[in-house]
Write a protein that holds these residues in place. Structure first.
Motif, mmCIF file in Angstrom:
data_model
loop_
_atom_site.group_PDB
_atom_site.id
_atom_site.type_symbol
_atom_site.label_atom_id
_atom_site.label_comp_id
_atom_site.label_asym_id
_atom_site.label_seq_id
_atom_site.Cartn_x
_atom_site.Cartn_y
_atom_site.Cartn_z
ATOM 1 N N MET A 61 0.845 -1.194 0.000
ATOM 2 C CA MET A 61 0.000 0.000 0.000
ATOM 3 C C MET A 61 0.879 1.242 0.000
ATOM 4 O O MET A 61 1.847 1.337 0.737
ATOM 5 N N GLN A 62 0.514 2.202 -0.828
ATOM 6 C CA GLN A 62 1.264 3.450 -0.895
ATOM 7 C C GLN A 62 0.770 4.423 0.175
ATOM 8 O O GLN A 62 -0.394 4.399 0.560
ATOM 9 N N ALA A 63 1.670 5.268 0.650
ATOM 10 C CA ALA A 63 1.307 6.241 1.683
ATOM 11 C C ALA A 63 0.227 7.190 1.176
ATOM 12 O O ALA A 63 0.185 7.537 -0.005
ATOM 13 N N PHE A 64 -0.671 7.598 2.098
ATOM 14 C CA PHE A 64 -1.757 8.507 1.734
ATOM 15 C C PHE A 64 -2.104 9.366 2.939
ATOM 16 O O PHE A 64 -1.754 9.054 4.083
ATOM 17 N N GLU A 65 -2.824 10.437 2.678
ATOM 18 C CA GLU A 65 -3.314 11.322 3.739
ATOM 19 C C GLU A 65 -4.750 10.942 4.081
ATOM 20 O O GLU A 65 -5.587 10.796 3.198
ATOM 21 N N LEU A 66 -5.045 10.771 5.376
ATOM 22 C CA LEU A 66 -6.406 10.483 5.824
ATOM 23 C C LEU A 66 -6.997 11.735 6.446
ATOM 24 O O LEU A 66 -6.411 12.329 7.350
ATOM 25 N N LEU A 67 -8.163 12.135 5.954
ATOM 26 C CA LEU A 67 -8.846 13.318 6.469
ATOM 27 C C LEU A 67 -10.259 12.928 6.866
ATOM 28 O O LEU A 67 -10.962 12.250 6.105
ATOM 29 N N ARG A 68 -10.689 13.331 8.061
ATOM 30 C CA ARG A 68 -12.043 13.028 8.525
ATOM 31 C C ARG A 68 -12.927 14.258 8.346
ATOM 32 O O ARG A 68 -12.710 15.286 8.990
ATOM 33 N N ALA A 69 -13.921 14.151 7.486
ATOM 34 C CA ALA A 69 -14.811 15.274 7.197
ATOM 35 C C ALA A 69 -15.871 15.411 8.287
ATOM 36 O O ALA A 69 -16.443 14.425 8.739
ATOM 37 N N ASP A 70 -16.138 16.654 8.684
ATOM 38 C CA ASP A 70 -17.134 16.927 9.719
ATOM 39 C C ASP A 70 -18.542 17.067 9.151
ATOM 40 O O ASP A 70 -19.528 16.835 9.840
ATOM 41 N N ASP A 71 -18.652 17.485 7.908
ATOM 42 C CA ASP A 71 -19.946 17.625 7.254
ATOM 43 C C ASP A 71 -19.748 17.511 5.747
ATOM 44 O O ASP A 71 -18.622 17.377 5.252
ATOM 45 N N LEU A 72 -20.852 17.576 5.012
ATOM 46 C CA LEU A 72 -20.800 17.373 3.572
ATOM 47 C C LEU A 72 -19.926 18.403 2.874
ATOM 48 O O LEU A 72 -19.109 18.069 2.014
ATOM 49 N N GLN A 73 -20.079 19.666 3.244
ATOM 50 C CA GLN A 73 -19.296 20.705 2.583
ATOM 51 C C GLN A 73 -17.806 20.558 2.867
ATOM 52 O O GLN A 73 -16.971 20.829 2.001
ATOM 53 N N HIS A 74 -17.472 20.122 4.075
ATOM 54 C CA HIS A 74 -16.067 19.868 4.417
ATOM 55 C C HIS A 74 -15.509 18.762 3.515
ATOM 56 O O HIS A 74 -14.390 18.871 2.980
ATOM 57 N N ALA A 75 -16.284 17.703 3.309
ATOM 58 C CA ALA A 75 -15.845 16.593 2.467
ATOM 59 C C ALA A 75 -15.640 17.039 1.027
ATOM 60 O O ALA A 75 -14.627 16.709 0.392
ATOM 61 N N LEU A 76 -16.608 17.801 0.509
ATOM 62 C CA LEU A 76 -16.510 18.257 -0.880
ATOM 63 C C LEU A 76 -15.369 19.235 -1.077
ATOM 64 O O LEU A 76 -14.657 19.198 -2.088
ATOM 65 N N SER A 77 -15.170 20.119 -0.106
ATOM 66 C CA SER A 77 -14.067 21.071 -0.179
ATOM 67 C C SER A 77 -12.719 20.365 -0.142
ATOM 68 O O SER A 77 -11.799 20.698 -0.902
ATOM 69 N N ALA A 78 -12.606 19.365 0.727
ATOM 70 C CA ALA A 78 -11.353 18.612 0.828
ATOM 71 C C ALA A 78 -11.060 17.866 -0.470
ATOM 72 O O ALA A 78 -9.903 17.774 -0.899
#
Length: 335
Positions: free
Chosen positions: A1-18
Protein backbone atom coordinates in the motif's frame (compact mmCIF):
# COMPACT_ATOMS: atom_id res chain seq x y z
CA UNK A 1 0.00 0.00 0.00
CA UNK A 2 1.26 3.45 -0.89
CA UNK A 3 1.31 6.24 1.68
CA UNK A 4 -1.76 8.51 1.73
CA UNK A 5 -3.31 11.32 3.74
CA UNK A 6 -6.41 10.48 5.82
CA UNK A 7 -8.85 13.32 6.47
CA UNK A 8 -12.04 13.03 8.53
CA UNK A 9 -14.81 15.27 7.20
CA UNK A 10 -17.13 16.93 9.72
CA UNK A 11 -19.95 17.62 7.25
CA UNK A 12 -20.80 17.37 3.57
CA UNK A 13 -19.30 20.71 2.58
CA UNK A 14 -16.07 19.87 4.42
CA UNK A 15 -15.84 16.59 2.47
CA UNK A 16 -16.51 18.26 -0.88
CA UNK A 17 -14.07 21.07 -0.18
CA UNK A 18 -11.35 18.61 0.83
CA UNK A 19 -11.91 16.65 -2.37
CA UNK A 20 -11.87 19.78 -4.53
CA UNK A 21 -8.65 20.99 -2.93
CA UNK A 22 -6.73 17.75 -3.43
CA UNK A 23 -3.93 18.37 -5.96
CA UNK A 24 -4.52 16.62 -9.28
CA UNK A 25 -0.90 15.61 -9.36
CA UNK A 26 -0.03 13.38 -6.43
CA UNK A 27 1.23 10.06 -5.29
CA UNK A 28 -1.51 8.01 -6.87
CA UNK A 29 -3.36 7.56 -10.12
CA UNK A 30 -6.55 8.54 -8.24
CA UNK A 31 -5.94 11.75 -6.25
CA UNK A 32 -8.86 11.31 -3.83
CA UNK A 33 -11.26 8.64 -2.61
CA UNK A 34 -14.12 8.80 -0.11
CA UNK A 35 -14.04 6.19 2.66
CA UNK A 36 -17.33 4.72 3.89
CA UNK A 37 -17.24 1.03 4.89
CA UNK A 38 -13.94 0.47 3.11
CA UNK A 39 -14.75 -3.17 2.35
CA UNK A 40 -13.55 -2.84 -1.26
CA UNK A 41 -11.45 0.31 -1.26
CA UNK A 42 -9.03 -0.86 1.42
CA UNK A 43 -8.54 -4.21 -0.30
CA UNK A 44 -7.72 -2.50 -3.58
CA UNK A 45 -5.33 -0.09 -1.87
CA UNK A 46 -3.48 -3.01 -0.31
CA UNK A 47 -3.21 -4.63 -3.74
CA UNK A 48 -1.86 -1.36 -5.21
CA UNK A 49 -4.80 -1.16 -7.62
CA UNK A 50 -6.21 1.98 -5.99
CA UNK A 51 -3.53 4.54 -5.09
CA UNK A 52 -5.23 7.69 -3.75
CA UNK A 53 -3.12 10.53 -2.40
CA UNK A 54 -5.96 11.53 -0.03
CA UNK A 55 -8.70 9.44 1.58
CA UNK A 56 -11.66 11.32 3.07
CA UNK A 57 -13.61 9.60 5.85
CA UNK A 58 -17.32 10.47 5.47
CA UNK A 59 -18.76 8.61 8.48
CA UNK A 60 -19.80 11.83 10.25
CA UNK A 61 -21.92 13.27 7.43
CA UNK A 62 -25.27 11.97 8.74
CA UNK A 63 -26.11 10.17 5.50
CA UNK A 64 -27.16 6.98 7.25
CA UNK A 65 -30.97 6.98 7.37
CA UNK A 66 -34.01 5.67 5.50
CA UNK A 67 -36.67 8.38 5.14
CA UNK A 68 -40.02 8.60 3.38
CA UNK A 69 -40.29 11.23 0.65
CA UNK A 70 -43.09 12.99 -1.15
CA UNK A 71 -45.09 10.67 -3.36
CA UNK A 72 -44.64 7.63 -1.13
CA UNK A 73 -41.10 6.69 -2.07
CA UNK A 74 -38.02 6.44 0.13
CA UNK A 75 -34.66 8.15 0.44
CA UNK A 76 -31.70 5.93 1.40
CA UNK A 77 -28.57 7.59 2.77
CA UNK A 78 -25.24 6.80 1.12
CA UNK A 79 -23.48 5.72 4.33
CA UNK A 80 -26.29 3.49 5.60
CA UNK A 81 -24.95 0.01 6.31
CA UNK A 82 -26.19 -2.81 4.10
CA UNK A 83 -27.42 -4.83 7.09
CA UNK A 84 -29.42 -1.87 8.43
CA UNK A 85 -30.94 -1.23 5.02
CA UNK A 86 -31.85 -4.89 4.44
CA UNK A 87 -33.58 -5.16 7.82
CA UNK A 88 -35.32 -1.78 7.84
CA UNK A 89 -39.09 -2.38 8.22
CA UNK A 90 -39.98 -0.06 5.35
CA UNK A 91 -37.57 -1.77 2.93
CA UNK A 92 -38.46 -5.26 4.12
CA UNK A 93 -42.18 -4.69 3.62
CA UNK A 94 -42.36 -2.42 0.55
CA UNK A 95 -39.18 -3.33 -1.37
CA UNK A 96 -38.49 -7.00 -0.52
CA UNK A 97 -36.39 -7.49 -3.67
CA UNK A 98 -33.84 -5.05 -2.25
CA UNK A 99 -33.80 -6.68 1.17
CA UNK A 100 -33.38 -10.12 -0.41
CA UNK A 101 -30.55 -8.92 -2.65
CA UNK A 102 -28.64 -7.33 0.23
CA UNK A 103 -28.99 -10.38 2.46
CA UNK A 104 -27.67 -12.64 -0.32
CA UNK A 105 -24.47 -10.62 -0.64
CA UNK A 106 -21.09 -11.17 1.03
CA UNK A 107 -21.17 -12.22 4.72
CA UNK A 108 -22.92 -10.85 7.80
CA UNK A 109 -19.67 -9.21 8.93
CA UNK A 110 -19.20 -7.43 5.60
CA UNK A 111 -22.85 -6.36 5.44
CA UNK A 112 -22.34 -4.72 8.84
CA UNK A 113 -19.64 -2.50 7.29
CA UNK A 114 -20.55 -2.07 3.61
CA UNK A 115 -22.66 0.96 2.65
CA UNK A 116 -25.16 2.00 0.01
CA UNK A 117 -22.81 4.43 -1.72
CA UNK A 118 -19.88 2.05 -1.48
CA UNK A 119 -21.93 -0.71 -3.07
CA UNK A 120 -22.79 1.55 -5.98
CA UNK A 121 -19.09 2.31 -6.43
CA UNK A 122 -17.98 -1.31 -5.95
CA UNK A 123 -15.44 -2.40 -8.53
CA UNK A 124 -15.21 -5.67 -10.43
CA UNK A 125 -13.91 -8.88 -8.89
CA UNK A 126 -12.15 -9.92 -12.11
CA UNK A 127 -8.90 -11.57 -10.99
CA UNK A 128 -6.89 -9.73 -13.64
CA UNK A 129 -8.13 -6.33 -12.47
CA UNK A 130 -6.88 -7.14 -8.98
CA UNK A 131 -3.50 -8.53 -10.12
CA UNK A 132 -1.12 -5.73 -11.10
CA UNK A 133 1.22 -8.23 -12.76
CA UNK A 134 -1.33 -8.86 -15.54
CA UNK A 135 -2.77 -6.73 -18.33
CA UNK A 136 -6.11 -5.02 -17.61
CA UNK A 137 -7.59 -2.16 -19.63
CA UNK A 138 -9.80 -1.19 -16.70
CA UNK A 139 -6.81 -0.77 -14.41
CA UNK A 140 -4.29 0.40 -17.03
CA UNK A 141 -5.96 1.61 -20.25
CA UNK A 142 -4.34 0.25 -23.39
CA UNK A 143 -2.58 -2.65 -21.71
CA UNK A 144 -5.00 -5.33 -22.95
CA UNK A 145 -7.58 -7.66 -21.40
CA UNK A 146 -6.06 -10.83 -19.98
CA UNK A 147 -9.50 -12.27 -19.23
CA UNK A 148 -10.57 -12.68 -22.85
CA UNK A 149 -8.01 -15.42 -23.47
CA UNK A 150 -7.70 -16.38 -19.81
CA UNK A 151 -9.87 -17.39 -16.85
CA UNK A 152 -13.29 -15.93 -17.69
CA UNK A 153 -15.76 -18.42 -16.18
CA UNK A 154 -17.23 -15.80 -13.83
CA UNK A 155 -17.26 -12.89 -16.27
CA UNK A 156 -19.86 -11.15 -18.41
CA UNK A 157 -21.79 -12.28 -21.48
CA UNK A 158 -23.84 -9.07 -21.92
CA UNK A 159 -22.53 -5.61 -22.76
CA UNK A 160 -18.94 -6.73 -23.28
CA UNK A 161 -16.41 -5.28 -25.70
CA UNK A 162 -13.04 -6.39 -27.04
CA UNK A 163 -11.53 -4.18 -24.31
CA UNK A 164 -13.26 -5.62 -21.23
CA UNK A 165 -15.58 -8.47 -20.15
CA UNK A 166 -15.62 -7.81 -16.38
CA UNK A 167 -18.89 -8.12 -14.45
CA UNK A 168 -20.39 -5.72 -11.95
CA UNK A 169 -20.30 -7.77 -8.72
CA UNK A 170 -23.10 -6.14 -6.72
CA UNK A 171 -26.40 -7.76 -5.74
CA UNK A 172 -27.84 -4.51 -4.39
CA UNK A 173 -27.31 -2.72 -7.71
CA UNK A 174 -29.38 -5.32 -9.56
CA UNK A 175 -32.33 -4.82 -7.23
CA UNK A 176 -32.00 -1.03 -7.40
CA UNK A 177 -32.08 -1.24 -11.20
CA UNK A 178 -35.30 -3.26 -11.17
CA UNK A 179 -36.76 -0.70 -8.71
CA UNK A 180 -35.78 2.17 -11.04
CA UNK A 181 -33.76 3.94 -8.36
CA UNK A 182 -32.25 7.39 -8.77
CA UNK A 183 -28.72 8.16 -7.58
CA UNK A 184 -28.18 11.63 -6.12
CA UNK A 185 -24.75 13.26 -6.21
CA UNK A 186 -23.18 16.48 -5.04
CA UNK A 187 -19.89 17.95 -6.15
CA UNK A 188 -18.04 21.02 -7.43
CA UNK A 189 -20.81 21.78 -9.94
CA UNK A 190 -23.65 21.35 -7.45
CA UNK A 191 -26.30 18.67 -7.09
CA UNK A 192 -27.58 16.30 -9.75
CA UNK A 193 -29.73 13.18 -10.01
CA UNK A 194 -29.02 10.23 -12.30
CA UNK A 195 -31.38 7.31 -13.07
CA UNK A 196 -29.54 4.16 -12.04
CA UNK A 197 -29.68 2.66 -15.53
CA UNK A 198 -27.68 5.68 -16.72
CA UNK A 199 -25.32 5.66 -13.73
CA UNK A 200 -23.26 2.66 -14.90
CA UNK A 201 -21.35 2.78 -18.18
CA UNK A 202 -20.64 0.10 -20.76
CA UNK A 203 -16.91 -0.57 -21.22
CA UNK A 204 -16.74 0.12 -24.96
CA UNK A 205 -13.26 1.49 -25.67
CA UNK A 206 -12.96 3.15 -22.23
CA UNK A 207 -13.44 0.40 -19.63
CA UNK A 208 -11.64 2.49 -16.99
CA UNK A 209 -14.80 4.64 -16.79
CA UNK A 210 -17.33 2.52 -14.90
CA UNK A 211 -19.90 5.15 -13.90
CA UNK A 212 -20.79 8.80 -14.38
CA UNK A 213 -19.36 10.05 -11.06
CA UNK A 214 -17.08 13.01 -11.78
CA UNK A 215 -13.89 13.90 -9.86
CA UNK A 216 -14.78 15.33 -6.45
CA UNK A 217 -18.41 14.17 -6.60
CA UNK A 218 -19.97 12.27 -3.72
CA UNK A 219 -23.08 10.07 -3.70
CA UNK A 220 -25.35 11.52 -1.00
CA UNK A 221 -28.39 9.25 -1.27
CA UNK A 222 -30.52 6.99 -3.43
CA UNK A 223 -34.25 7.47 -3.91
CA UNK A 224 -36.84 4.83 -4.79
CA UNK A 225 -40.27 5.56 -6.27
CA UNK A 226 -43.38 4.43 -4.43
CA UNK A 227 -44.10 0.75 -5.08
CA UNK A 228 -46.81 -0.07 -7.60
CA UNK A 229 -50.05 -1.10 -5.86
CA UNK A 230 -50.27 -4.87 -5.58
CA UNK A 231 -46.81 -5.60 -6.92
CA UNK A 232 -44.57 -8.48 -5.89
CA UNK A 233 -40.79 -8.45 -6.06
CA UNK A 234 -38.23 -11.25 -5.85
CA UNK A 235 -34.45 -11.57 -6.05
CA UNK A 236 -32.89 -14.92 -6.94
CA UNK A 237 -29.14 -15.54 -6.92
CA UNK A 238 -27.39 -18.61 -8.38
CA UNK A 239 -23.80 -19.20 -7.28
CA UNK A 240 -21.21 -21.89 -6.68
CA UNK A 241 -21.81 -22.01 -2.93
CA UNK A 242 -24.56 -20.88 -0.60
CA UNK A 243 -22.85 -17.89 1.04
CA UNK A 244 -20.04 -15.40 0.64
CA UNK A 245 -19.98 -15.87 -3.12
CA UNK A 246 -20.67 -13.67 -6.13
CA UNK A 247 -23.49 -14.47 -8.56
CA UNK A 248 -22.99 -16.60 -11.62
CA UNK A 249 -26.45 -15.36 -12.58
CA UNK A 250 -29.11 -13.48 -10.68
CA UNK A 251 -32.45 -11.85 -11.40
CA UNK A 252 -34.51 -9.12 -9.78
CA UNK A 253 -38.17 -8.99 -10.78
CA UNK A 254 -40.84 -6.46 -9.84
CA UNK A 255 -44.23 -7.43 -11.25
CA UNK A 256 -47.94 -6.67 -10.94
CA UNK A 257 -50.57 -9.10 -12.19
CA UNK A 258 -54.04 -7.63 -12.72
CA UNK A 259 -57.06 -9.59 -13.95
CA UNK A 260 -54.82 -12.54 -14.73
CA UNK A 261 -52.36 -10.61 -16.89
CA UNK A 262 -49.04 -8.88 -16.28
CA UNK A 263 -49.77 -5.16 -16.15
CA UNK A 264 -46.40 -3.96 -14.83
CA UNK A 265 -42.97 -5.57 -14.87
CA UNK A 266 -39.36 -4.53 -14.36
CA UNK A 267 -36.44 -6.93 -14.80
CA UNK A 268 -32.75 -6.65 -14.02
CA UNK A 269 -30.07 -9.31 -14.11
CA UNK A 270 -26.74 -9.72 -12.35
CA UNK A 271 -23.66 -11.88 -12.76
CA UNK A 272 -23.99 -11.83 -16.55
CA UNK A 273 -23.55 -8.16 -17.46
CA UNK A 274 -20.77 -5.62 -17.36
CA UNK A 275 -23.28 -3.54 -15.39
CA UNK A 276 -26.57 -4.39 -13.64
CA UNK A 277 -28.51 -5.44 -16.70
CA UNK A 278 -32.00 -3.98 -17.23
CA UNK A 279 -33.86 -6.04 -19.82
CA UNK A 280 -36.52 -4.00 -21.54
CA UNK A 281 -36.75 -6.76 -24.15
CA UNK A 282 -37.90 -9.24 -21.52
CA UNK A 283 -40.29 -6.68 -20.06
CA UNK A 284 -41.85 -6.10 -23.49
CA UNK A 285 -42.27 -9.85 -23.99
CA UNK A 286 -44.17 -10.11 -20.68
CA UNK A 287 -46.35 -7.00 -20.79
CA UNK A 288 -50.03 -7.91 -21.11
CA UNK A 289 -49.37 -11.65 -21.03
CA UNK A 290 -50.87 -14.21 -18.67
CA UNK A 291 -48.17 -15.78 -16.48
CA UNK A 292 -47.15 -19.13 -17.98
CA UNK A 293 -43.95 -21.17 -18.40
CA UNK A 294 -43.81 -20.60 -22.16
CA UNK A 295 -44.24 -16.85 -21.67
CA UNK A 296 -41.44 -16.78 -19.11
CA UNK A 297 -39.18 -18.79 -21.44
CA UNK A 298 -39.82 -16.33 -24.27
CA UNK A 299 -38.94 -13.44 -21.96
CA UNK A 300 -35.73 -15.19 -20.89
CA UNK A 301 -34.76 -15.76 -24.51
CA UNK A 302 -35.33 -12.07 -25.20
CA UNK A 303 -33.24 -11.06 -22.19
CA UNK A 304 -30.21 -13.06 -23.35
CA UNK A 305 -30.56 -12.58 -27.09
CA UNK A 306 -27.44 -10.38 -27.30
CA UNK A 307 -25.26 -12.58 -25.09
CA UNK A 308 -21.71 -13.21 -26.22
CA UNK A 309 -19.94 -16.16 -24.61
CA UNK A 310 -16.23 -16.42 -23.96
CA UNK A 311 -14.13 -19.59 -23.80
CA UNK A 312 -15.32 -20.69 -20.33
CA UNK A 313 -18.60 -18.91 -19.54
CA UNK A 314 -21.03 -20.06 -22.21
CA UNK A 315 -22.97 -22.02 -19.57
CA UNK A 316 -24.05 -18.70 -18.07
CA UNK A 317 -26.43 -18.00 -20.93
CA UNK A 318 -28.71 -20.96 -20.23
CA UNK A 319 -28.20 -20.57 -16.48
CA UNK A 320 -29.36 -16.94 -16.64
CA UNK A 321 -32.41 -17.88 -18.70
CA UNK A 322 -33.46 -20.49 -16.16
CA UNK A 323 -32.73 -18.08 -13.31
CA UNK A 324 -35.06 -15.49 -14.81
CA UNK A 325 -37.76 -18.06 -15.56
CA UNK A 326 -37.74 -19.30 -11.98
CA UNK A 327 -37.73 -15.78 -10.54
CA UNK A 328 -40.77 -14.87 -12.64
CA UNK A 329 -42.49 -18.03 -11.44
CA UNK A 330 -41.81 -17.15 -7.81
CA UNK A 331 -42.98 -13.56 -8.30
CA UNK A 332 -46.26 -14.49 -9.95
CA UNK A 333 -47.25 -17.78 -8.35
CA UNK A 334 -49.42 -16.16 -5.65
CA UNK A 335 -50.86 -13.52 -7.94
Amino acid sequence: MQAFELLRADDLQHALSAAANTPAEGQGSTPVRFLAGGTTLLDLMKLDVERPARVIDIHRLGLDRVETIEGGGVRIGATLRNSDLANHPLIHSHYPVLSQALLSGASAQLRNMATTGGNLMQRTRCVYFRDTATACNKRQPGSGCSAIAGFNRNLAVLGTSDQCIATNPSDMNVALTALEATVHLEGPRGQRSVPIDEFFLLPGTTPQHENVVEPGELITHVSLPAPQPGNRSVYLKLRDRASYEFALASAAVVVTVSSGKISFVRIAMGGVGVKPWRSREAEAALQGQAPAPEVFRAAAEAALQGARAQSENGFKIELAKRCLQHTLTLATQAA
